[in-house]
Structures are given as structure tokens and as C-alpha cells.
Scaffold this active site. Structure first.
Site, PDB file in Angstrom:
ATOM      1  N   HIS A  33       0.827  -1.211   0.000  1.00 42.16           N
ATOM      2  CA  HIS A  33       0.000   0.000   0.000  1.00 42.16           C
ATOM      3  C   HIS A  33       0.865   1.266   0.000  1.00 42.16           C
ATOM      4  O   HIS A  33       0.427   2.329   0.443  1.00 42.16           O
ATOM      5  CB  HIS A  33      -0.962   0.026   1.193  1.00 42.16           C
ATOM      6  CG  HIS A  33      -1.769  -1.223   1.350  1.00 42.16           C
ATOM      7  ND1 HIS A  33      -2.870  -1.492   0.574  1.00 42.16           N
ATOM      8  CD2 HIS A  33      -1.606  -2.299   2.165  1.00 42.16           C
ATOM      9  CE1 HIS A  33      -3.377  -2.670   0.919  1.00 42.16           C
ATOM     10  NE2 HIS A  33      -2.620  -3.182   1.876  1.00 42.16           N
TER      11      HIS A  33
ATOM     12  N   SER B  81      14.034  21.442 -16.398  1.00 39.19           N
ATOM     13  CA  SER B  81      12.790  22.222 -16.451  1.00 39.19           C
ATOM     14  C   SER B  81      13.037  23.512 -17.209  1.00 39.19           C
ATOM     15  O   SER B  81      14.093  24.139 -17.073  1.00 39.19           O
ATOM     16  CB  SER B  81      12.309  22.531 -15.019  1.00 39.19           C
ATOM     17  OG  SER B  81      11.336  23.561 -15.033  1.00 39.19           O
TER      18      SER B  81
ATOM     19  N   LYS C  18      15.467  21.711 -11.185  1.00 41.37           N
ATOM     20  CA  LYS C  18      14.763  20.453 -11.453  1.00 41.37           C
ATOM     21  C   LYS C  18      15.612  19.460 -12.234  1.00 41.37           C
ATOM     22  O   LYS C  18      16.380  19.822 -13.124  1.00 41.37           O
ATOM     23  CB  LYS C  18      13.466  20.725 -12.224  1.00 41.37           C
ATOM     24  CG  LYS C  18      12.381  21.432 -11.451  1.00 41.37           C
ATOM     25  CD  LYS C  18      11.920  20.634 -10.243  1.00 41.37           C
ATOM     26  CE  LYS C  18      11.197  19.367 -10.602  1.00 41.37           C
ATOM     27  NZ  LYS C  18       9.963  19.596 -11.371  1.00 41.37           N
TER      28      LYS C  18
ATOM     29  N   GLU D 134       8.908   8.447 -17.095  1.00 47.79           N
ATOM     30  CA  GLU D 134       7.490   8.794 -17.204  1.00 47.79           C
ATOM     31  C   GLU D 134       6.933   8.390 -18.561  1.00 47.79           C
ATOM     32  O   GLU D 134       5.786   7.929 -18.670  1.00 47.79           O
ATOM     33  CB  GLU D 134       7.312  10.293 -16.975  1.00 47.79           C
ATOM     34  CG  GLU D 134       7.595  10.715 -15.542  1.00 47.79           C
ATOM     35  CD  GLU D 134       7.729  12.215 -15.364  1.00 47.79           C
ATOM     36  OE1 GLU D 134       7.874  12.662 -14.217  1.00 47.79           O
ATOM     37  OE2 GLU D 134       7.706  12.941 -16.380  1.00 47.79           O
TER      38      GLU D 134
END
Length: 460
Positions: free
Chosen positions: A162, A283, A289, A296
Site C-alpha cells: 500500500h 525544467s 529540477k 514517465e
């Protein structure tokens, strides 16, 4: 009608008018099936050799056809081949050029075959080659994970359920979970390859041919161990495509899960690993970043591959026997899935070895309340029923949380206030290394067990 025109198309002899340009563009598969040109040529050469053997071609004609096809292959590879949408597909495009190059012998090549069994052959040849490549890429990714696992047999980290810290495991044990998944993926692709390796040529449009062809000669020439047993099934079967897409979809799901974990591990919140610069994106606005765009996109492309499988199943579900042009949709589904899956496998095999793990942070996250089950099992080993032990340790956890402490802060006296069954040796249960080392059950995370599994994998 305006827009109608005669076309130089090898199979339009029955028609007085050419197709509308819009119809031509909509129905043509040439823009994407040109990818099959090598396999179409390979199949055509084997077919020509067989026609010569059975006396339907002269030896000189067969040699001219083979030489012409090899020249066409070079033209396509070199970017000199002029594709014409009027050819509809790669089969007619190659045949048209062959006739232009060698004349009358080229018109004999299609003897005894249809585009229906021809494209089935091309797809099986193409997928057979691609499946071998996919299986090799899976082997490379598994090997990369195994090498890392061997270095981290004793590296403690938390296991999760979980997405909450559950029990301590090792990094090696965690990585070997993906090795097991990829092993099953490899098996599925191997099974798909076996069902793909069946030779359909000779089925014709759907009912074979009256000509005495030698199908088994073609099969031997192309490396097939079996030929299709039913001509109608041969031209309409795309089960082998579904086999591939199903295996591809599940593999991509596994890669998506893997990518998600690396994204989590390399976040500041986890900090288990550092994302290498070579695999990161910046970024446009925030200079600090370091984004995991690659991971992704691998995660996102799982939707594409799953969609390819669903699309193919949907195409097949309402088709009567035998061939229907709906089956033309198989190619883009296969190509799309391969174009997503193969780079993902390759890039993850390169990324994993480049990760740098913060083993100290991993170890720190593995202690604390992740050891609660060990305390409960300690009580079970002293004669308590598990549900009773569960309740006792739950009360210990509740009290410890309220006090702002962790289980590792407790003394024997703290434990004995909840149960007299706790002895001095119970404190040993509150170290993650001891917890993992005791989990020697087959399939468990103990270093001794993991080493044994690594040896088994190495033998295979």
C-alpha cells in the site's frame, strides 16, 4: 465522374475506372507496410526457387527474379526506390518494380500465391525476427538487474505494501522480483515465437491452388519447422499477432511498474537513489529540477501497447472466415508496440547500472515500525496465538507512536510490560539485519536465500 482515372496497378484489369484518390489513400497500406520489404523479398525468393523446382519457372527465370529482388532490396535500403501509392501495398510495389527491371519473368512470380497468404508469411517472418530481438533485450535487462543484485545481497531497504513501509527486505531481493517478472515475459515471447513460426504460403486466397506446389520446400528455405494445416485458417489467423501483443502489453506493464519505482526512489522524499544526468531532463522554468521524463514516458507508453492489444482483439472479434481487409490493421499495431517496447527495454538496461544507491538512507527507512511483525512472530514462537500476538504488538506500536519513539528505542522492560513472554533475546528482533537474515524460507529475502536463488538463475 470527376476524379476517376485509370491507374497503372497490377490488379485493376477488371475495372474500367481507377479509384477515387481519397479511396486510394484510405485503403493503401503502403505508407506503413513498406517496413516488411526485406521479409517480402525473402519470401518471394523462396517462392521463386520452389516454382523452379516444380517446373513452373525456368532456372534462368528464377535467377533473374532473385537478382531483380536483391536489386530492389538494395534500392529500398538506399532510399532510391520510388514508392507509388497506387501500388496499394509493399507486395505490389515490389512486384511492379520487378517487372520493370526484368520483364516477363517478373510476371510469373505471383504464380500460385495470393496477397492473402503472402502478407501472412511476411508478418510471420517479420515477427519471428523481431521476437528474437525482444527476447535478447529482455535478457540484457535481466542481466543488468542480476549484476546489481549480486552487489546488494546484504543491502537493507524497506519493502512496501500500500506504499507504506511494511517489512525490511534487501535491494537484491527487490530487484530479483523484477527478474522473475521478466523471466515470465521471456517465456511468453518464446511461446509466441513458437506459434509464429508456422509457414502459411500455399494457402492462396483461401482455398490453396490447383498447381502442385512444394510448401515444405518453402518452409525449409525460410527456416520454418511447420506449415499451416488449413488454408482458410492460414490467411485469416492473427492469433500469433495477439500472442505477441499480449506478451508485449504485459511486459510494458512490468516496465511501467519498474519505472514508477525508480521515479519514487529518486525523489527527494525517498532519496534511495540519484537519477543520472544522462537519463534526466531539465525544467524550462525551474533551474533546480532534474526530471525523470524518460521513465514517465516508458510508464505512459504502457497505455499505447495495451491499446494495441485491445485494438487487435476488437478487429478480430467480428470477422467471418476467411481473409478480410480489416486484418490490414495488424501491422500498425505490431509496429507501434515494438517501437514502444524495444527502446524501453534497451534504455532501462542502460539506466539501472547508472543508478547510485544511498544505502544508508535505505537502511534508515527499513527500521522502526517495519519490525512489528517480527515481534509478533517472536511471541508466536513462545506459544502465543498469532491473533493474540498481533493485538499485543499493535498496542506496543500505538503506545510507542504516542510517545514519539520507534520500536528500536524500546527496552526489554518496555516489551515485558505488554507480555511476560518477551525475553532478553527479543531485542535482537528489533534490528532490520536480523529480521532479514532470519527470513530463510524458500523465496524469502534472507541473504543466504537470495544467494542461492542467484546461483539458480546463473545456472539457467
Amino acid at each position: 465522374m470527376k476524379g476517376r482515372r485509370r491507374q497503372k496497378n497490377l490488379i485493376r484489369g477488371r475495372f474500367a475506372h481507377g479509384r477515387l484518390p481519397e479511396v486510394e489513400a484510405f485503403t493503401a497500406s503502403l505508407p506503413f507496410d513498406r517496413r516488411l520489404f526485406r521479409h517480402d523479398i525473402r519470401g518471394s525468393i523462396a517462392h521463386a526457387q520452389m516454382l523452379a523446382k516444380v517446373g513452373l519457372l525456368k532456372a534462368s527465370e528464377m535467377r533473374a527474379i532473385a537478382a531483380g529482388l536483391e536489386r530492389i532490396e538494395n534500392e529500398i535500403e538506399g532510399g532510391r526506390f520510388k514508392f507509388d501509392i497506387a501500388d496499394e501495398d509493399i507486395h505490389l510495389a515490389i512486384e511492379r518494380r520487378l517487372i520493370a527491371l526484368i520483364g516477363e519473368p517478373g510476371r510469373k512470380l505471383h504464380t500460385g500465391r495470393s496477397r492473402n497468404d503472402q502478407v501472412a508469411l511476411d508478418m510471420r517472418l517479420y515477427l519471428r525476427d523481431e521476437l528474437a530481438g525482444v527476447i535478447a533485450l529482455i535478457a540484457e535487462l535481466r542481466a543488468a538487474l542480476i549484476r546489481i543484485a549480486r552487489r546488494h545481497v546484504a543491502t537493507i531497504m524497506p519493502g512496501y505494501t500500500h506504499l507504506q513501509r511494511a517489512q525490511p527486505v534487501t535491494l537484491a531481493h527487490h530487484l530479483l522480483a523484477y527478474v522473475e517478472m521478466l523471466g515470465r515475459d521471456r517465456e511468453r515471447f518464446e511461446q509466441a515465437a513458437a506459434r509464429t513460426a508456422v509457414m502459411p504460403l500455399g494457402a492462396g486466397a483461401l482455398a490453396g491452388t490447383t498447381l502442385r506446389l512444394d510448401r515444405r520446400m518453402v518452409a525449409r528455405a525460410l527456416g520454418f519447422k511447420a506449415i499451416t494445416a488449413n488454408s482458410m485458417d492460414a490467411v485469416s489467423d492473427r492469433d500469433f499477432v495477439v500472442d505477441f501483443l499480449s506478451a508485449a502489453a504485459l511486459t510494458q506493464v512490468h516496465l511501467s511498474r519498474m519505472s514508477e519505482e525508480i521515479i519514487l526512489w529518486t525523489s527527494a522524499e525517498f532519496g534511495f537513489a540519484a537519477l543520472p544526468d544522462e537519463f534526466s531532463t531539465g525544467s524550462s522554468m525551474m533551474p533546480q529540477k532534474k526530471n525523470p521524463d524518460l521513465l514517465e514516458l516508458i510508464r505512459g507508453k504502457s497505455g499505447r501497447v495495451i491499446g494495441d492489444l485491445v485494438a487487435m482483439l476488437t478487429v478480430l472479434k467480428g470477422l467471418p472466415l476467411a481473409y478480410n481487409s480489416d486484418l490490414q490493421e495488424d501491422k500498425e499495431r505490431v509496429f507501434d508496440a515494438l517501437d514502444a517496447l524495444k527502446p524501453a527495454l534497451d534504455l532501462l538496461a542502460k539506466l539501472w547500472p547508472a543508478l547510485r544507491f544511498d544505502t544508508g538512507r535505505m537502511r534508515a527507512a527499513a527500521g522502526g515500525f517495519a519490525l512489528a511483525t517480527d515481534l509478533a512472530e517472536y511471541l508466536v514462537s513462545r506459544g502465543s496465538a498469532f491473533r493474540q500476538a498481533h493485538e499485543i504488538v499493535g498496542a506496543i506500536v500505538r503506545e510507542t507512536v504516542a510517545a514519539g519513539r520507534t520500536l528500536e528505542d524500546l527496552s526489554v522492560a518496555d516489551l515485558r510490560r505488554h507480555s511476560s513472554a518477551f525475553g532478553a533475546d527479543a531485542i535482537a528482533m528489533l534490528r532490520a539485519e536480523n529480521s532479514v537474515a532470519r527470513r530463510t524460507i524458500e523465496g524469502g529475502p534472507a541473504p543466504s536465500t537470495v544467494k542461492r536463488r542467484l546461483k539458480e538463475i546463473g545456472r539457467r
